[in-house]
Write a protein that holds these residues in place. Sequence first.
Motif, PDB file in Angstrom:
ATOM      1  N   VAL A   1       5.287 -19.999  32.276  1.00 12.55           N
ATOM      2  CA  VAL A   1       4.623 -20.955  31.402  1.00 12.55           C
ATOM      3  C   VAL A   1       3.208 -21.218  31.916  1.00 12.55           C
ATOM      4  O   VAL A   1       3.015 -21.467  33.109  1.00 12.55           O
ATOM      5  CB  VAL A   1       5.421 -22.278  31.386  1.00 12.55           C
ATOM      6  N   VAL A   2       2.234 -21.171  31.005  1.00 12.23           N
ATOM      7  CA  VAL A   2       0.862 -21.576  31.332  1.00 12.23           C
ATOM      8  C   VAL A   2       0.533 -22.759  30.427  1.00 12.23           C
ATOM      9  O   VAL A   2       0.401 -22.606  29.211  1.00 12.23           O
ATOM     10  CB  VAL A   2      -0.147 -20.431  31.088  1.00 12.23           C
ATOM     11  N   HIS A   3       0.461 -23.953  31.010  1.00 14.64           N
ATOM     12  CA  HIS A   3       0.147 -25.131  30.197  1.00 14.64           C
ATOM     13  C   HIS A   3      -1.259 -24.976  29.634  1.00 14.64           C
ATOM     14  O   HIS A   3      -2.207 -24.694  30.382  1.00 14.64           O
ATOM     15  CB  HIS A   3       0.261 -26.391  31.068  1.00 14.64           C
ATOM     16  N   ALA A   4      -1.391 -25.125  28.333  1.00 16.28           N
ATOM     17  CA  ALA A   4      -2.680 -24.930  27.652  1.00 16.28           C
ATOM     18  C   ALA A   4      -2.883 -26.068  26.651  1.00 16.28           C
ATOM     19  O   ALA A   4      -2.881 -25.865  25.437  1.00 16.28           O
ATOM     20  CB  ALA A   4      -2.708 -23.570  26.956  1.00 16.28           C
ATOM     21  N   PRO A   5      -3.050 -27.302  27.149  1.00 19.13           N
ATOM     22  CA  PRO A   5      -3.103 -28.467  26.260  1.00 19.13           C
ATOM     23  C   PRO A   5      -4.399 -28.521  25.459  1.00 19.13           C
ATOM     24  O   PRO A   5      -5.384 -27.872  25.799  1.00 19.13           O
ATOM     25  CB  PRO A   5      -3.023 -29.635  27.236  1.00 19.13           C
ATOM     26  N   GLY A   6      -4.386 -29.326  24.430  1.00 23.76           N
ATOM     27  CA  GLY A   6      -5.565 -29.545  23.601  1.00 23.76           C
ATOM     28  C   GLY A   6      -5.225 -29.374  22.132  1.00 23.76           C
ATOM     29  O   GLY A   6      -5.457 -30.266  21.325  1.00 23.76           O
ATOM     30  N   HIS A   7      -4.656 -28.222  21.783  1.00 26.44           N
ATOM     31  CA  HIS A   7      -4.171 -28.048  20.406  1.00 26.44           C
ATOM     32  C   HIS A   7      -3.128 -29.137  20.155  1.00 26.44           C
ATOM     33  O   HIS A   7      -3.200 -29.873  19.165  1.00 26.44           O
ATOM     34  CB  HIS A   7      -3.596 -26.648  20.238  1.00 26.44           C
TER      35      HIS A   7
ATOM     36  N   ASP B   1      -1.006 -21.557  19.535  1.00 26.17           N
ATOM     37  CA  ASP B   1      -2.149 -21.778  18.641  1.00 26.17           C
ATOM     38  C   ASP B   1      -3.427 -22.111  19.403  1.00 26.17           C
ATOM     39  O   ASP B   1      -4.422 -22.485  18.792  1.00 26.17           O
ATOM     40  CB  ASP B   1      -1.844 -22.923  17.659  1.00 26.17           C
ATOM     41  N   CYS B   2      -3.433 -21.992  20.737  1.00 23.72           N
ATOM     42  CA  CYS B   2      -4.670 -22.260  21.478  1.00 23.72           C
ATOM     43  C   CYS B   2      -5.742 -21.241  21.112  1.00 23.72           C
ATOM     44  O   CYS B   2      -6.918 -21.561  20.993  1.00 23.72           O
ATOM     45  CB  CYS B   2      -4.405 -22.230  22.980  1.00 23.72           C
ATOM     46  N   VAL B   3      -5.309 -19.990  20.924  1.00 21.25           N
ATOM     47  CA  VAL B   3      -6.218 -18.916  20.522  1.00 21.25           C
ATOM     48  C   VAL B   3      -5.684 -18.341  19.216  1.00 21.25           C
ATOM     49  O   VAL B   3      -4.474 -18.226  19.040  1.00 21.25           O
ATOM     50  CB  VAL B   3      -6.271 -17.804  21.595  1.00 21.25           C
TER      51      VAL B   3
ATOM     52  N   GLY C   1      -8.103 -21.717  18.299  1.00 21.48           N
ATOM     53  CA  GLY C   1      -7.246 -22.105  17.184  1.00 21.48           C
ATOM     54  C   GLY C   1      -7.778 -23.357  16.487  1.00 21.48           C
ATOM     55  O   GLY C   1      -8.565 -24.116  17.057  1.00 21.48           O
ATOM     56  N   VAL C   2      -7.334 -23.566  15.259  1.00 23.97           N
ATOM     57  CA  VAL C   2      -7.796 -24.725  14.486  1.00 23.97           C
ATOM     58  C   VAL C   2      -6.841 -25.904  14.681  1.00 23.97           C
ATOM     59  O   VAL C   2      -5.770 -25.758  15.257  1.00 23.97           O
ATOM     60  CB  VAL C   2      -7.914 -24.392  12.982  1.00 23.97           C
ATOM     61  N   PHE C   3      -7.266 -27.077  14.200  1.00 25.02           N
ATOM     62  CA  PHE C   3      -6.438 -28.293  14.162  1.00 25.02           C
ATOM     63  C   PHE C   3      -6.082 -28.784  15.574  1.00 25.02           C
ATOM     64  O   PHE C   3      -4.905 -28.992  15.902  1.00 25.02           O
ATOM     65  CB  PHE C   3      -5.150 -28.083  13.360  1.00 25.02           C
ATOM     66  N   ASN C   4      -7.096 -28.967  16.401  1.00 30.05           N
ATOM     67  CA  ASN C   4      -6.853 -29.402  17.774  1.00 30.05           C
ATOM     68  C   ASN C   4      -6.861 -30.921  17.880  1.00 30.05           C
ATOM     69  O   ASN C   4      -7.734 -31.593  17.329  1.00 30.05           O
ATOM     70  CB  ASN C   4      -7.924 -28.810  18.695  1.00 30.05           C
ATOM     71  N   ILE C   5      -5.911 -31.449  18.621  1.00 28.96           N
ATOM     72  CA  ILE C   5      -5.870 -32.899  18.854  1.00 28.96           C
ATOM     73  C   ILE C   5      -6.977 -33.288  19.835  1.00 28.96           C
ATOM     74  O   ILE C   5      -7.613 -34.326  19.697  1.00 28.96           O
ATOM     75  CB  ILE C   5      -4.473 -33.305  19.371  1.00 28.96           C
TER      76      ILE C   5
ATOM     77  N   ALA D   1      -8.802 -28.179  24.556  1.00 29.93           N
ATOM     78  CA  ALA D   1      -8.389 -26.876  24.028  1.00 29.93           C
ATOM     79  C   ALA D   1      -9.346 -25.778  24.473  1.00 29.93           C
ATOM     80  O   ALA D   1      -8.928 -24.661  24.785  1.00 29.93           O
ATOM     81  CB  ALA D   1      -8.300 -26.922  22.500  1.00 29.93           C
ATOM     82  N   VAL D   2     -10.644 -26.089  24.506  1.00 31.60           N
ATOM     83  CA  VAL D   2     -11.641 -25.109  24.973  1.00 31.60           C
ATOM     84  C   VAL D   2     -11.368 -24.748  26.431  1.00 31.60           C
ATOM     85  O   VAL D   2     -11.388 -23.573  26.813  1.00 31.60           O
ATOM     86  CB  VAL D   2     -13.066 -25.666  24.794  1.00 31.60           C
TER      87      VAL D   2
END
Length: 190
Positions: free
Chosen positions: A99-105, A124-126, A135-139, A144-145
Amino acid sequence: MRGLGLDPGRIGRIVITHGHCDHYGAAQELADRHGAEILAHGLDAAVIRGEEVIADPVLLEWERPLWEHARAVPAAPPTRVDHELADGDELGFGPGARVVHAPGHTPGSIGIHLPRHGVLFTGDCVARVDRVMLGVFNIDRAQAVASFRRLAALEPATVCFGQGDPLTADAPALLRASADGDSGLQVEHG
Ligand SMILES: [Zn+2]
């Protein structure tokens, strides 16, 4: 799976990349049918279980019409999460998938990296819609970047996206180019 000559009865785990309904709506039905367990990051688990509502994304102007379309997707049924994941967890297949945590989306968005095979699932990060892009619709877009750059630094040979066809040629260079200067990755304000 049958089309690939594989037996769906062998599905042992369903790993949910994040708590958006278009990514887990069928998970519980599949898991029940085949006796699989469902895994997701701890920060999105309550949403997936139906105990919390996911936060709305902070939309860029050009995302608004897309969002009006996307929000028409019916809600997913409450879905059990048998095992909550965290960054660095090994998933027990691949071998060596982790698992690679990729928060933001979303807060609990994850990538799944198979280092032995050089394969990365980005959730959906990329996205790959005409080109490799955030990816679109990021919280949280800035987060996310940063996550995009973290995933790009893994330099996978094959990238599988939540949206768009897999990338099997020049993947590290295309990810790096997008992370380094593509306007699609700029953090926009206002
Ligand atoms: Zn999503």
